[in-house]
Design an enzyme around this catalytic site. Structure first.
Site: not given
Ligand code: 13P
Length: 293
Positions: A85, A209, A230-231
């Site tokens: 990431d 986010g 994305n978490v």
């Protein structure tokens, strides 16, 4: 199935109107929680490490091996991509070298021409090894002192040019930000997302986010072309809330705490880790990727 690159299942999500989760891991238990959730929900997932989290865990090789070994020892059957990431160029190269199956090259801090050129190089290197590539245009900021009410909007022309580099999925700002959303956040810029999606028809867009965005906005964004979300913060808050509640529960009863040996990290962290699994399962449901493995 198990460990794979992500381009096929992210494109399948885009084609069929749902999104897969890119869940950040921070340690071994976190990885187990994400894998358990994905298996329980029969959902494809990306388990991703930030550069900082990989360093914290002992490096990219260790992180990659840990995820790979857990997938095997836990008997995971759903597709899992091991993803970097927000990687700097050198970190992307290292992850390609150690065998991640997917990488995000984040050149959003570079002038656009350089960002595009480096993305082209990453695509060449990663695709040669069968790995998928995410890249970013514009920047996706974070909250600072609660003063950000509006996230950035990615320039449409930059997004088109980035897609032409041959990447597999595109991160682009649509008013989203990392970390908790401030009170004065204006929400996702769905009109901008619509324009973006029109400029790159059928191409999977990544929403960073992903924590704390109201579900109706998440669902609307998926309808418009978001295929990976994305978490990180959401799982962290779930973990921290549950761990704090567990500890507080024994504040007035130290004797019982000692008797049950709750100082053993396997016991002390259990509620928190269960909460991470719950948070991930909840997001998978909202993203629509349950039973899509
Ligand atoms: P959150 O921490 O806000 O969920 O963002 C995660 C993310 O986008 C990682 O790239």
């Amino acid at each position: 199935m198990a460990i794979v690159s992500a381009e096929k299942f992210v494109q399948a999500a885009r084609d069929n109107g749902y999104a897969v989760g890119g869940f950040n891991t921070n340690n071994l238990e976190w990885t187990q929680a994400i894998l358990r959730a994905a298996e329980a929900k029969q959902a494809p997932v990306l388990i991703q490490t930030s550069m900082g989290a990989a360093k914290y865990m002992g490096g990219y090789k260790l992180a990659k091996n840990m995820i790979e070994n857990l997938v095997e020892s836990m008997g995971i059957t759903v597709p899992v991509a091991i993803h970097l990431d927000h990687g700097h160029y050198e970190d992307v190269l290292e992850c390609i070298e150690v065998g991640y199956t997917s990488v995000m090259f984040d050149g959003s801090h570079l002038p656009i021409e350089e960002n595009l050129e480096k993305a082209r190089e990453v695509v060449k290197l990663a695709h040669a090894k069968g790995m998928s590539v995410e890249a970013e245009v514009g920047t996706i900021g974070g909250e600072e002192d609660g003063i950000i009410g509006k996230g950035e909007l990615a320039p449409i022309e930059d997004a088109k040019a980035m897609v032409e580099t041959g990447i597999d999925f595109l991160a682009a700002g649509i008013g989203n930000i990392h970390g908790p959303y401030p009170e004065n956040w204006e929400g996702l810029a769905l009109d901008h997302l619509e324009k973006l999606a029109e400029a790159v028809p059928g191409f999977p867009i990544v929403l960073h986010g992903g924590s704390g965005i109201p579900d109706d906005q998440v669902v609307a964004a998926i309808k418009l072309g978001v295929a990976k979300i994305n978490v990180n913060t959401e799982s962290q808050i779930a973990f921290s809330d549950a761990t704090r509640a567990f500890a507080r529960n024994y504040d007035a009863n130290e004797a019982e705490y000692d008797k049950k040996k709750l100082f053993d990290p396997r016991k002390f962290l259990a509620d928190g880790i269960k909460a991470v699994q719950g948070a991930v399962e909840d997001r998978i449901e909202v993203f629509g990727s349950a039973n899509k493995a």
